[in-house]
Scaffold this active site. Sequence first.
Site, mmCIF file in Angstrom:
data_model
loop_
_atom_site.group_PDB
_atom_site.id
_atom_site.type_symbol
_atom_site.label_atom_id
_atom_site.label_comp_id
_atom_site.label_asym_id
_atom_site.label_seq_id
_atom_site.Cartn_x
_atom_site.Cartn_y
_atom_site.Cartn_z
ATOM 1 C CE1 TYR A 57 -3.470 -2.519 -0.106
ATOM 2 C CE2 TYR A 57 -3.983 -2.051 2.175
ATOM 3 C CZ TYR A 57 -4.252 -2.737 0.996
ATOM 4 O OH TYR A 57 -5.299 -3.621 0.941
ATOM 5 C CG LEU A 214 -18.239 2.701 1.218
ATOM 6 C CD1 LEU A 214 -17.609 3.991 1.738
ATOM 7 C CD2 LEU A 214 -19.706 2.599 1.633
ATOM 8 N N GLY A 217 -16.434 4.166 -3.336
ATOM 9 C CA GLY A 217 -17.071 5.480 -3.110
ATOM 10 C C GLY A 217 -18.350 5.638 -3.923
#
Length: 345
Positions: A57, A214, A217
């Site tokens: 990451y 999500l 998003g």
Amino acid sequence: MNYQLLGPSGLRVSDICLGTMTFGEDWGWGASQDASRQMFDAFAAGGGNFIDTSSNYTNGTAERFVGEFVAADRDYWVIATKYTLRRPGSNPADLNAGGNARKNMVRTVEQSLGRLATDHIDLLYLHMWDYSTRPEEVLRGLDDLVRAGKVLYVGISDTPAWVVSRAQAIAELRGWSAFVAYQGAYNVVNRGIEADVLPMTRALGLSVLAFDLLGGGALTGKFNRPEGPGEPTRARQIDETARAAAEVVVRIAEEVGRTPSQIAIHWATRRAPNVIPIVGARRLSQLEDNLGALDFELSAEQMDALTAVRPLPREYPHTFWNDFVRGDLIYGQSVGKLKTDRWPM
Ligand SMILES: NC(=O)c1ccc[n+]([C@@H]2O[C@H](COP(=O)([O-])OP(=O)(O)OC[C@H]3O[C@@H](n4cnc5c(N)ncnc54)[C@H](OP(=O)(O)O)[C@@H]3O)[C@@H](O)[C@H]2O)c1
């Protein structure tokens, strides 16, 4: 915050896990160190103790931030990280700087321990199946790391159910460290894990750490508004399926006086009770919003409306039982009296 045992282990984790793919700006859309710290502090203040990161990451920055943030009370935190993807800063010509083989596993863990400034990783995931390393090599390598005290528990992510199931059987029969958690994508438009992964995790007693809750998003509905999201976002293109799904999520959020993000996260945890959500956020206000996803209930009709957003295509062999074989062909006259739903989906 409430807490639960992670899979079949005795490890106690918060009902929400903090994602850190947004910690660091190296990929062009993340959070600064100060903004990441604010989210970490809010998660701790809310009672969270479970944090998800990965060796790759933001090119290692996320692990470095996590190492700094947990330093004041390392033991409080359950830190999960992952190996498979190419090690940050590795020679592009190095064939073994990525993948699931023992060489990359051991070198990645050494580097993660350095960035996290710790002597142990609480939960190490295999990040994704590389379709080239045998399960025995992976399992024995992971078990050696556990025996060396560098890793406490092992998990697996982004891997077909049949591979996990086979690996788990090998680990159990050989007395090696078996997986305690599966990590996978899950949301109302991405229900692929319902076919095989979820039933597999229930049968094996694994927790499911869900990401993409999500849709990056999109399911918050912020891209559906005529004026657009009104904030810088990492998502570039939102497809029609996500847009239509977001409309349903937004409608139900309005019905119950919650935010769309809370509804999208909530649906996954109620649909599959062994799901622990990994909440991703790029700023404090988003994290605070997402932390409110568990302390309410939707009606059965509202849950059904969300689930109906994108019906799961059920295909052979899952359909064989109902479409072709009738119960009485197997159970004879006992059909209807015999309880057969040992592993219900
Ligand atoms: N195992 C794996 O392969 C894997 C893969 C991906 C992620 N993960 C883990 O799962 C975590 C979450 O994954 P994800 O980023 O894919 O999840 P996600 O929850 O689908 O998307 C998170 C993104 O949605 C936006 N957002 C978050 N909360 C919001 C809110 N309340 N209102 C409006 N927008 C909001 C933010 O992006 P914008 O502000 O840019 O819109 C944020 O970066 C990661 O941090 C990582 O730890 C694991």
